[in-house]
Scaffold this active site. Structure first.
Site, PDB file in Angstrom:
ATOM      1  N   GLU A 183       1.599  -3.944   0.746  1.00  0.00           N
ATOM      2  CA  GLU A 183       0.809  -2.646   0.468  1.00  0.00           C
ATOM      3  C   GLU A 183      -0.273  -3.130  -0.713  1.00  0.00           C
ATOM      4  O   GLU A 183      -0.133  -2.201  -1.695  1.00  0.00           O
ATOM      5  CB  GLU A 183       1.474  -1.543   0.448  1.00  0.00           C
ATOM      6  CG  GLU A 183       2.052  -0.778   1.578  1.00  0.00           C
ATOM      7  CD  GLU A 183       2.842   0.385   1.486  1.00  0.00           C
ATOM      8  OE1 GLU A 183       3.001   0.691   0.516  1.00  0.00           O
ATOM      9  OE2 GLU A 183       3.042   1.102   2.666  1.00  0.00           O
ATOM     10  N   GLU A 213       5.507  -1.289   9.292  1.00  0.00           N
ATOM     11  CA  GLU A 213       6.474   0.336   8.912  1.00  0.00           C
ATOM     12  C   GLU A 213       5.552   1.351   9.277  1.00  0.00           C
ATOM     13  O   GLU A 213       4.664   1.503   9.670  1.00  0.00           O
ATOM     14  CB  GLU A 213       5.997   0.262   7.357  1.00  0.00           C
ATOM     15  CG  GLU A 213       6.804  -0.737   6.386  1.00  0.00           C
ATOM     16  CD  GLU A 213       6.497  -0.499   5.028  1.00  0.00           C
ATOM     17  OE1 GLU A 213       6.511   0.631   4.348  1.00  0.00           O
ATOM     18  OE2 GLU A 213       6.660  -1.364   4.179  1.00  0.00           O
TER      19      GLU A 213
END
Ligand code: P53
Length: 485
Positions: A177, A384
Site C-alpha cells: 500500500e 486484501e
C-alpha cells in the site's frame, strides 16, 4: 448457481508478518517500526513512541504467535482449500538493523520452513517485501525513506531474499500500500500512514507543504527502490512475477457540480500516481506539473528516471475495502491542485462498518474496471478484501453472517468483473483469514478471520483457534470455483 472462475484462479488469504508472527525478539529479529506502535482503537490513534517504553501495550510484539503456530495455522488454510497464501517477510528477521553486513541466517531459515510448509499443502506463496515493518534502526540512524541510502539497503535485502527463495516463491510484491501516504492532511491517520510507509515522523510545527515535500521525496526513493528490485528479481529468476501494491478505494464525486467533479478527478490522480510510476515507469504529466509548480521532490536524477523505466511491474496487487466520496472543499476552488482542497463526505447510498468504513461491493467491480481502463490487460491480484468486525463466541461457535454477507457480495462482484467485463483478475486473497492484530488500530477485536483466535487486545487468552461459520462458507466457495456463494 452463480458465475464460475477458472481452475488456475488463486483463491486464498493474506496476512503480514508484523500483525501475526509476534516473537518480536526471537530468532535474532531486530526492532521494526511496527514494534513501537502502541494499541489504539477507532477513537484513539495508535501512538508512535520513541523506542519501546516499559508498561505500554505493543500488540505487534505478540501478534497471534504465528512464528510458532504457522504449521497448525497453514493446515487450517489448507483445509479450506487455499491455493495461495500471502504473507510478508519481516525485513528485521533478515537484516535486524537494515544495514548489517551479513543477513541473519536464523531469519532466512524461518521463511525457508514457512514456504516449504505451504508447498507441502500445495499452497502458492505470495510474498510482500515491505509491509509496514522496516527496521527501526533505519529511522533513527538514517531518517527512514527520507534518505536516498535506503534504496541500496532495500535492494540488497530484496537481492538476498530473491536469491534464497528463488525456487520457492514466484509471486512477489515490493511495498505494501505504497500510496496510503499520498493524501497529505493533518488527520492523525496521515501521520500513521507516512510512518508505516516511510518511517517519517514530523515535528509538531511542520506545515502541510513540508509534510507533502518529505512524503513525495520518500515516495520517490521507494519507487526507485521498487523498480530496481523488480529488475534485479527478473535477472535472478526470469519466471518471477513481481508487482506493486496499492490500496484502491473506489472514488466517487459527491455531485455533478463541476468543482466536485474536478475535486474527484484530482483525488483520483492523487490516489493513482504511485500506481502510474509502478506500471508505466514514469510520473504522470499532472504530477510533473505539480512538482514543477511546488518545487517538492527535489532529488530526482536522470539515473532514477532510467531505473523507473527499467523496472516496471508484472502485475498490480490491490487491497479493496471501501469506497470514498469527495467534494471540493470550498466553492471558490478555481485551482484545485492540492489534496487538502478535497473533502471526504458521507455517501448515503452505502452502509458503514463499526469502524466507519463504507461497505460497497459494487465499488470493487467499478475499481477493477477503472484499473483495466487505465492499464489495459495488466494482471490484477486482489490481495486484501474483508470485513473487520466484533465476533462473539457461544459454546465454542462463532456465527458471523455479517462477514459472509460482506465477502459473498464482494466475491460476486469480482466474478462479474472477470466473467462479464473481461478484467484480468488472477487471484482473490481475502484479508486476515485468521484473526490478527489490526494495522490501523492495533486491536485484536477488529477481526477479519475465518479462523477465530482466542486472544484479546492485551494479548491475553488461550490462543486457541476455532472455525467460524465463514470458514465452512469459504471452503465451499473455493471448492466450487466461486460458483456456490
Ligand atoms: P486494519 C489504511 C487504509 C486501507 C488499508 O486494516 C489499510 C490501512 C491501514 O490500516 O491497511 C491495510 O487492520 C493493510 C493491512 C491492514 C488491512 O488493510 O486497520 O495492508 O496491513 O491490516 C486492514 O483493519
Amino acid at each position: 448457481m452463480g458465475l464460475k472462475l477458472n481452475d488456475d484462479f488463486l483463491w486464498g488469504g493474506a496476512i503480514a508478518a508484523h500483525q501475526a508472527e509476534g516473537a518480536w525478539q526471537e530468532g535474532g529479529k531486530g526492532v521494526s517500526i511496527a514494534d513501537i506502535l502502541t494499541a489504539g482503537s477507532h477513537q484513539h490513534p495508535r501512538q508512535i513512541t520513541d523506542g519501546v517504553i516499559e508498561g505500554l501495550n505493543y500488540p505487534n510484539h505478540h501478534g497471534i504467535d504465528f512464528y510458532h503456530t504457522y504449521k497448525e495455522d497453514l493446515a487450517l488454510m489448507a483445509e479450506m482449500g487455499f491455493k495461495a497464501f500471502r504473507t510478508s517477510i519481516a525485513w528485521t528477521r533478515i537484516f535486524p538493523n537494515g544495514d548489517d553486513a551479513e543477513p541473519n541466517e536464523e531469519g532466512l531459515a524461518f521463511y525457508d520452513d514457512l514456504f516449504d510448509e505451504m508447498h507441502k499443502h500445495g499452497i502458492e506463496p505470495v510474498v510482500t517485501l515491505n509491509h509496514f515493518e522496516m527496521p527501526y534502526h533505519l529511522v533513527t540512524e538514517y531518517g527512514g525513506w527520507g534518505n536516498r541510502k535506503l534504496i541500496d539497503l532495500f535492494v540488497n535485502y530484496a537481492k538476498v531474499v530473491f536469491e534464497r527463495y528463488q525456487d520457492k516463491v514466484t509471486y512477489w510484491m515490493t511495498h505494501n500500500e505504497i500510496s496510503n501516504q499520498a493524501a497529505v492532511s493533518n488527520d492523525p491517520f496521515f501521520e500513521f500512514m507516512v510512518w508505516t510507509n516511510s518511517g517519517l515522523k514530523f515535528s509538531e510545527d511542520a506545515t502541510l507543504a513540508e509534510k507533502q515535500a518529505a512524503m513525495m521525496q520518500a515516495g520517490h526513493y521507494e519507487l526507485v527502490a521498487s523498480a530496481k528490485a523488480v529488475k534485479l528479481g527478473h535477472e535472478i529468476n526470469p519466471n518471477f512475477i513481481i508487482g506493486g501494491m496499492v490500496n484502491v478505494a473506489a472514488l466517487y464525486p459527491a455531485s455533478p457540480k463541476p468543482a466536485d467533479m474536478l475535486a474527484f478527478q484530482k483525488a483520483r490522480q492523487t490516489r493513482d500516481w504511485f500506481t502510474d510510476v509502478h506500471v508505466r515507469g514514469a510520473y504522470s504529466t499532472e504530477m510533473e506539473a505539480f512538482f514543477e509548480k511546488t518545487g517538492v521532490r527535489a532529488d530526482v536524477t536522470d539515473e532514477d528516471r532510467a531505473d523507473l523505466l527499467a523496472g516496471t511491474v508484472d502485475y498490480m496487487a490491490i487491497s479493496y475495502y471501501n469506497s470514498k466520496t469527495v467534494k471540493a472543499a470550498t466553492d471558490a476552488d478555481t485551482e484545485i491542485d492540492n489534496p487538502s482542497h478535497v473533502e471526504t463526505v458521507k455517501n448515503d447510498y452505502v452502509k458503514v462498518n463499526d469502524w466507519d468504513w463504507a461497505v460497497d461491493p459494487q465499488g470493487l467491480r467499478y475499481a477493477l474496471n477503472e484499473l483495466n481502463d487505465m492499464y489495459p490487460r495488466l494482471p490484477i491480484m486482489i490481495v486484501e478484501n474483508g470485513f473487520g468486525a466484533y465476533d462473539t463466541v457461544e459454546n465454542g461457535e462463532i456465527h458471523d453472517p455479517y462477514r459472509i454477507d460482506y465477502l459473498r457480495a464482494h466475491v460476486a462482484e469480482v466474478e462479474k468483473a472477470v466473467v462479464l467485463d473481461g478484467i484480468p483478475v488472477i487471484g482473490y486473497l481475502s484479508w486476515g483469514p485468521i484473526d490478527i492484530v489490526s494495522a490501523g488500530t492495533g486491536e485484536m477485536k477488529k477481526r477479519y478471520g475465518y479462523i477465530y483466535v482466542d486472544l484479546d487486545d492485551m494479548g491475553e487468552g488461550s490462543g486457541d483457534r476455532l472455525r467460524k461459520d465463514s470458514f465452512h462458507w469459504y471452503k465451499e466457495v473455493i471448492a466450487s470455483h466461486g460458483e456456490n456463494l
